[in-house]
Write a protein that holds these residues in place. Structure first.
Motif, PDB file in Angstrom:
ATOM      1  N   ASP A 296      39.941   2.905  41.207  1.00  0.00           N
ATOM      2  CA  ASP A 296      38.811   3.464  40.462  1.00  0.00           C
ATOM      3  C   ASP A 296      37.723   2.420  40.212  1.00  0.00           C
ATOM      4  N   ALA A 297      38.146   1.167  39.960  1.00  0.00           N
ATOM      5  CA  ALA A 297      37.177   0.116  39.613  1.00  0.00           C
ATOM      6  C   ALA A 297      36.487  -0.473  40.834  1.00  0.00           C
ATOM      7  N   THR A 298      37.194  -0.516  41.969  1.00  0.00           N
ATOM      8  CA  THR A 298      36.654  -1.242  43.127  1.00  0.00           C
ATOM      9  C   THR A 298      36.646  -0.455  44.427  1.00  0.00           C
ATOM     10  N   GLY A 299      37.373   0.653  44.489  1.00  0.00           N
ATOM     11  CA  GLY A 299      37.498   1.400  45.734  1.00  0.00           C
ATOM     12  C   GLY A 299      38.573   0.872  46.668  1.00  0.00           C
ATOM     13  N   TRP A 300      39.340  -0.154  46.217  1.00  0.00           N
ATOM     14  CA  TRP A 300      40.361  -0.740  47.086  1.00  0.00           C
ATOM     15  C   TRP A 300      41.481   0.249  47.365  1.00  0.00           C
ATOM     16  N   LYS A 301      41.956   0.232  48.590  1.00  0.00           N
ATOM     17  CA  LYS A 301      43.193   0.912  48.953  1.00  0.00           C
ATOM     18  C   LYS A 301      43.772   0.216  50.164  1.00  0.00           C
ATOM     19  N   PRO A 302      45.096   0.226  50.318  1.00  0.00           N
ATOM     20  CA  PRO A 302      45.703  -0.464  51.462  1.00  0.00           C
ATOM     21  C   PRO A 302      45.312   0.196  52.774  1.00  0.00           C
ATOM     22  N   ALA A 303      45.106  -0.634  53.795  1.00  0.00           N
ATOM     23  CA  ALA A 303      44.690  -0.142  55.110  1.00  0.00           C
ATOM     24  C   ALA A 303      45.844  -0.089  56.103  1.00  0.00           C
ATOM     25  N   HIS A 304      47.009  -0.647  55.731  1.00  0.00           N
ATOM     26  CA  HIS A 304      48.141  -0.715  56.655  1.00  0.00           C
ATOM     27  C   HIS A 304      49.339   0.022  56.068  1.00  0.00           C
ATOM     28  N   THR A 305      50.052   0.749  56.925  1.00  0.00           N
ATOM     29  CA  THR A 305      51.330   1.318  56.518  1.00  0.00           C
ATOM     30  C   THR A 305      52.393   0.223  56.563  1.00  0.00           C
ATOM     31  N   LEU A 306      53.539   0.486  55.968  1.00  0.00           N
ATOM     32  CA  LEU A 306      54.639  -0.467  56.029  1.00  0.00           C
ATOM     33  C   LEU A 306      55.030  -0.733  57.476  1.00  0.00           C
TER      34      LEU A 306
END
Length: 333
Positions: A296-306
């Motif tokens: 919510d604060a930065t828009g970050w989300k992981p780009a890679h699956t495990l």
């Protein structure tokens, strides 16, 4: 011509620190990177970065336990990323004083330097281990702190100092709390490189500790981007706050080993080694992140699956020159 902003990084020679250094350079920063002083003049993983990256990196040997080293590192920096820490949980049972010296006093030295030099932004590194075994899932930043090892306690001490400096002196600090990060260059004290390293070295009987705990694994390049996200977001969105960085997924150690076997096309026989077991009340049985606040604060989300991250990690460890840097045949604490 405007000069590139300067980012100072403690612990830059390490696993996450070296990846963060690469990410900062890619984002247009010049980096002043502290590697812990040693008589071999080793720069750790920084020595493996490409010449194009290293052209934008000034490496200095120092020690976060020394206030002068820290002040020199931060002088003139536009932002600071504090990653230097003693991290191995088993070794914290043997040498707890050293963890306080580095993780608490070292953090104090960084905070003091930031305050005295008026550094515009400090990103302080926490750990999901400060939560202990999950009482509610997924774990938000409001979850109680429950330190089950001297390592976790020392990191929580550093976190509380960071909070207190923001409250007392308005120090512009933001705390990032990564969940379990993995990827190329990680020490074999961690479970993923332990398994992959043993298989890459030709072993098919894998020795591990408890197979029951679950963890939330984030690929290291995604964790590096989380650091950048909180380091560059508008101050009103992040300063004075703590943010989890994790995927929101969990997998048990036992299932993880099976998945690594599939990725490496190897049938694995897993055996429990009592020497690798934590004391019963110290084992953290479940960690899974709620990173909604960070998104919510930065828009970050992981780009890679495990699975994607494991494939890239396997590729790294299968390279003979990389595997040769490790001692795959021993228990690395």
């Amino acid at each position: 011509m405007t000069s590139a902003p300067l980012a100072a990084v403690t612990g830059a020679e390490g696993f996450i620190g070296s990846h963060l250094t690469e990410a900062l350079v890619a984002a247009g920063y010049r980096v002043r990177a502290m590697a812990q002083y040693n008589s071999f003049s080793s720069y750790g993983w920084l020595e493996t970065l490409s010449p194009d990256v290293l052209d934008q990196v000034d490496i200095v040997l120092g020690d976060v336990r020394d206030p002068g080293s820290v002040r020199d590192l931060l002088t003139g920096a536009d932002c600071a990323y504090h990653l230097a820490a003693l991290i191995a949980i088993p070794y914290s049972y043997r040498a707890p004083h050293s963890y306080v010296d580095t993780n608490v006093t070292g953090t104090l030295n960084v905070l003091e330097a930031v305050r005295q030099l008026s550094t515009p932004r400090l990103v302080h590194t926490s750990t999901s281990e400060t939560y202990g075994t999950a009482r509610t899932v997924p774990i938000t930043e409001d979850h109680p702190i429950n330190t089950q090892s001297p390592y976790a306690a020392s990191k929580a001490g550093g976190d509380r100092l960071a909070d207190s400096y923001h409250a007392s002196f308005d120090t512009p600090v933001v705390t990032l709390r990564p969940f379990n990060t993995f990827g190329p260059r990680q020490s074999m004290r961690a479970v993923i490189p332990t398994v992959i390293g043993q298989v890459a070295a030709g072993e098919r009987t894998i020795t591990l500790g408890d197979l029951r705990p679950t963890r939330d694994f984030t690929y290291v390049e995604d964790t590096a981007q989380a650091f950048l996200a909180v380091g560059t977001a508008p101050a009103e969105q992040v300063v004075g706050r703590t943010f989890n960085a994790g995927t929101g997924g969990e997998i048990s150690v036992g299932d993880l080993v099976a998945l690594i076997g599939e990725v490496m096309d190897s049938a694995l026989d897993v055996r429990e080694d009592p020497a690798r077991l934590r004391p019963a009340n110290s084992e953290v049985m479940r960690l899974v992140a709620d990173a909604t606040r960070l998104a919510d604060a930065t828009g970050w989300k992981p780009a890679h699956t495990l699975e994607q991250g494991l494939a890239r990690t396997v590729e790294f460890f299968r390279a003979p020159a990389n595997l040769a840097r490790y001692k795959a045949g021993i228990y690395n604490i």
